[in-house]
Design a protein around this motif. Sequence first.
Motif, PDB file in Angstrom:
ATOM      1  N   ARG A  41       4.556   7.887   3.358  1.00  0.00           N
ATOM      2  CA  ARG A  41       5.643   7.330   2.549  1.00  0.00           C
ATOM      3  C   ARG A  41       5.705   7.987   1.183  1.00  0.00           C
ATOM      4  O   ARG A  41       6.785   8.206   0.631  1.00  0.00           O
ATOM      5  CB  ARG A  41       5.478   5.814   2.405  1.00  0.00           C
ATOM      6  CG  ARG A  41       6.075   5.029   3.551  1.00  0.00           C
ATOM      7  CD  ARG A  41       6.428   3.606   3.121  1.00  0.00           C
ATOM      8  NE  ARG A  41       5.285   2.910   2.564  1.00  0.00           N
ATOM      9  CZ  ARG A  41       4.402   2.250   3.303  1.00  0.00           C
ATOM     10  NH1 ARG A  41       4.541   2.188   4.603  1.00  0.00           N
ATOM     11  NH2 ARG A  41       3.400   1.637   2.734  1.00  0.00           N
ATOM     12  N   ARG A  92      -6.667   6.082  -4.591  1.00  0.00           N
ATOM     13  CA  ARG A  92      -5.558   7.020  -4.455  1.00  0.00           C
ATOM     14  C   ARG A  92      -4.692   7.008  -5.715  1.00  0.00           C
ATOM     15  O   ARG A  92      -4.278   8.052  -6.203  1.00  0.00           O
ATOM     16  CB  ARG A  92      -4.718   6.648  -3.232  1.00  0.00           C
ATOM     17  CG  ARG A  92      -3.588   7.608  -3.000  1.00  0.00           C
ATOM     18  CD  ARG A  92      -3.154   7.698  -1.560  1.00  0.00           C
ATOM     19  NE  ARG A  92      -3.060   6.430  -0.898  1.00  0.00           N
ATOM     20  CZ  ARG A  92      -3.461   6.201   0.345  1.00  0.00           C
ATOM     21  NH1 ARG A  92      -3.976   7.170   1.050  1.00  0.00           N
ATOM     22  NH2 ARG A  92      -3.348   5.012   0.886  1.00  0.00           N
ATOM     23  N   GLY A 107       0.866  -1.178   0.000  1.00  0.00           N
ATOM     24  CA  GLY A 107       0.000   0.000   0.000  1.00  0.00           C
ATOM     25  C   GLY A 107       0.894   1.215   0.000  1.00  0.00           C
ATOM     26  O   GLY A 107       2.041   1.123   0.411  1.00  0.00           O
ATOM     27  N   ASP A 109      -7.792   6.819   5.725  1.00  0.00           N
ATOM     28  CA  ASP A 109      -7.759   5.516   5.059  1.00  0.00           C
ATOM     29  C   ASP A 109      -8.696   4.518   5.719  1.00  0.00           C
ATOM     30  O   ASP A 109      -9.450   3.809   5.050  1.00  0.00           O
ATOM     31  CB  ASP A 109      -6.338   4.948   5.078  1.00  0.00           C
ATOM     32  CG  ASP A 109      -5.471   5.570   4.002  1.00  0.00           C
ATOM     33  OD1 ASP A 109      -5.882   6.608   3.449  1.00  0.00           O
ATOM     34  OD2 ASP A 109      -4.391   5.017   3.723  1.00  0.00           O
ATOM     35  N   ASP A 110      -8.650   4.458   7.057  1.00  0.00           N
ATOM     36  CA  ASP A 110      -9.466   3.477   7.766  1.00  0.00           C
ATOM     37  C   ASP A 110     -10.950   3.733   7.537  1.00  0.00           C
ATOM     38  O   ASP A 110     -11.705   2.830   7.192  1.00  0.00           O
ATOM     39  CB  ASP A 110      -9.171   3.516   9.268  1.00  0.00           C
ATOM     40  CG  ASP A 110      -7.852   2.834   9.602  1.00  0.00           C
ATOM     41  OD1 ASP A 110      -7.206   2.323   8.669  1.00  0.00           O
ATOM     42  OD2 ASP A 110      -7.488   2.812  10.782  1.00  0.00           O
ATOM     43  N   SER A 125       1.149   4.615   1.627  1.00  0.00           N
ATOM     44  CA  SER A 125       0.586   5.524   2.617  1.00  0.00           C
ATOM     45  C   SER A 125       0.984   6.956   2.277  1.00  0.00           C
ATOM     46  O   SER A 125       2.039   7.184   1.684  1.00  0.00           O
ATOM     47  CB  SER A 125       1.093   5.167   4.011  1.00  0.00           C
ATOM     48  OG  SER A 125       2.395   5.642   4.192  1.00  0.00           O
ATOM     49  N   GLU A 181      -6.533   2.062  -1.994  1.00  0.00           N
ATOM     50  CA  GLU A 181      -5.293   2.155  -2.785  1.00  0.00           C
ATOM     51  C   GLU A 181      -5.590   2.451  -4.248  1.00  0.00           C
ATOM     52  O   GLU A 181      -4.921   3.270  -4.873  1.00  0.00           O
ATOM     53  CB  GLU A 181      -4.471   0.874  -2.649  1.00  0.00           C
ATOM     54  CG  GLU A 181      -3.930   0.609  -1.247  1.00  0.00           C
ATOM     55  CD  GLU A 181      -3.021   1.702  -0.714  1.00  0.00           C
ATOM     56  OE1 GLU A 181      -2.508   2.504  -1.518  1.00  0.00           O
ATOM     57  OE2 GLU A 181      -2.847   1.769   0.515  1.00  0.00           O
TER      58      GLU A 181
END
Lengths: 343, 273
Positions: free
Chosen positions: A160, A248, A155, A234-235, A157, A245
Amino acid sequence: MAIVAWKPAAAERARNPRFIRNVTVCVSSIALLLIAVLVGLMSGSIPIPAGEVWTALLHATDTEARQIVWNLRLPRILTGMLAGICLATAGAFLQGVFRNPLADPGIIGVSSGGGLAAVVIMILFPEQIAFLPIAAFTGALTAAIVVYALSWKGGASPLRLILAGVAVNSLLGAAMTALMILNSEKVQAVLPWMSGSLNGRSWPHFETLLPYTVIGMMASIFLIKQANLLVLGDDAAKVLGSKVEAGRLWIILLSTFMAGAAISIVGMVGFVGLVVPHIVRLLVGSDYRLLLPISAIGGGMLVIAADTAARSWFDPIEFPVGILLALLGAPFFLYLLRRGLNR
Amino acid sequence: MSDALCASDLKYGYRSEPVVDGFDLSVAPGEWLGIVGPNGSGKSTVLRMLARLVPPERGVIMMGGQNMAGMNTKEIARRLTMLAQTQESSLDITVRELVRRGRNPHLKWYEECRGKHEDVVDWALQVTSLESLQHRSLLELSGGERQRAWLAMCMAQSPETLLLDEPTTYLDIAHQLELMELIRRLNREQGITVIMVLHDLNQAARYCDRIVAVKKGAVVREGRPSELFKTDFFRDVFGIEAKVYDDEGVPVYLPCGVVRQQPYPEKASSAAL
């Protein structure tokens, strides 16, 4: 689960106090865009009154006004508008998917990737200058894909992605600087492009950028819902059944596509993608159904206004619009930052 | 009737260290289950696996007799939702707009929240008593109101099962109880199955039908609060000495001190490594 019968409170729904403010913002942003276009057509080294602008737009005559308005100012203004639309849309999307107010098209490597490709063409292969837009667009796309791939670890994030973006940006920036230092005699040609400029942009530039903008805006309509879920976190987005994902990735691809197209035509114009969505968010809130279209309009308006100022204030020098945007954008951004800290 | 949720032999680890290992759980429809345990016991990870936020390394989670691994994300989201401990706090959208997004799993990709979906939004705002706040921005709400707004969004999903991860942690005691009472109403009146990770053991005893205690990634005790709350429970699970009183059928515990342990026997063995 049985949902108890509940009387629809349609009257209550309609009483949204934001409604009037939102309509006002919509109408006034469109009005401001039109005013910016008109003022842009009127101003410059040779001022043309509104009436003559009007005649020059409507009648294909051989007058000097027609020459200036139709062949010089209008295509330049429209190209700037499209670039502003693309950059602000990309910025609005990226700030949402990164859930970071500092995100802009530069953060995923669009500017540095496109910039390096353009510098390579301008310095090493100046005879291939016709391929500059394609090279810059490809460079921007490649850099964004590299950033995305580097940040992938089961994934991608937001954190990152930003870190990978910073690393790739500094690497590409170093390569760009090295090229320019090694070829310092050719740097003069590169500088206007590096700071973003609308000098000499004409109908072919507009015609190149138009399909990208139209396709980008149409695609963005389908990503509004996804962006509205991603900003919840995200959650929360996953719990609401969103494929986080994939969503995004699509939004990043679209933003790269639009921002890459814009910088390939007008160069590295900064701050539009950062500041415009910021201001619009303060005005209409975080709902992408409003945030996105109004950011697009605002981006177009800002680039036109800044370019008009850059053309008129510094006459006879044609000041690159990107520098003026940064000069005005940076203090304004600091002001926003302080305001945010005080709240 | 099959279980609302049933997990068997779940395993999950960060790097190689397993956080959850051999975790089993079954929850009946309409039940309110509390999950308690010391810090680092893996209880939040279990909840995240049940919500399919993280995939288990091993083990199966069944929802209503169906394996969740084979189900579509939206299909799960129509039946199961989760309220986290904290939420994105910088969002400038109205309460109603937030709650409307709860309808997402029921909408096709091209559909907007309209018509009968708006009626569900009205209902979700009503059961959470947010009608008067529905046009306020989330930025203007207090912590308790904001938590209720996110719960209303969960309700707009019209779920069968609601997972909650310590939702009262950052609330003062009045707002904690208000939220617990609200969840009790949803559990009793709407028949929603509730699975909740809690810190406050007295609240767990007061509200939950059944409590599961987790330690080192597996269930160590489970039962009704009145059966479970004994001094040895607190000693074994939490390592504390506690007295247990009875308040009209609800057990109440009073912590008295930490259980004296052998002075760190692990330290010698790790030094030997």
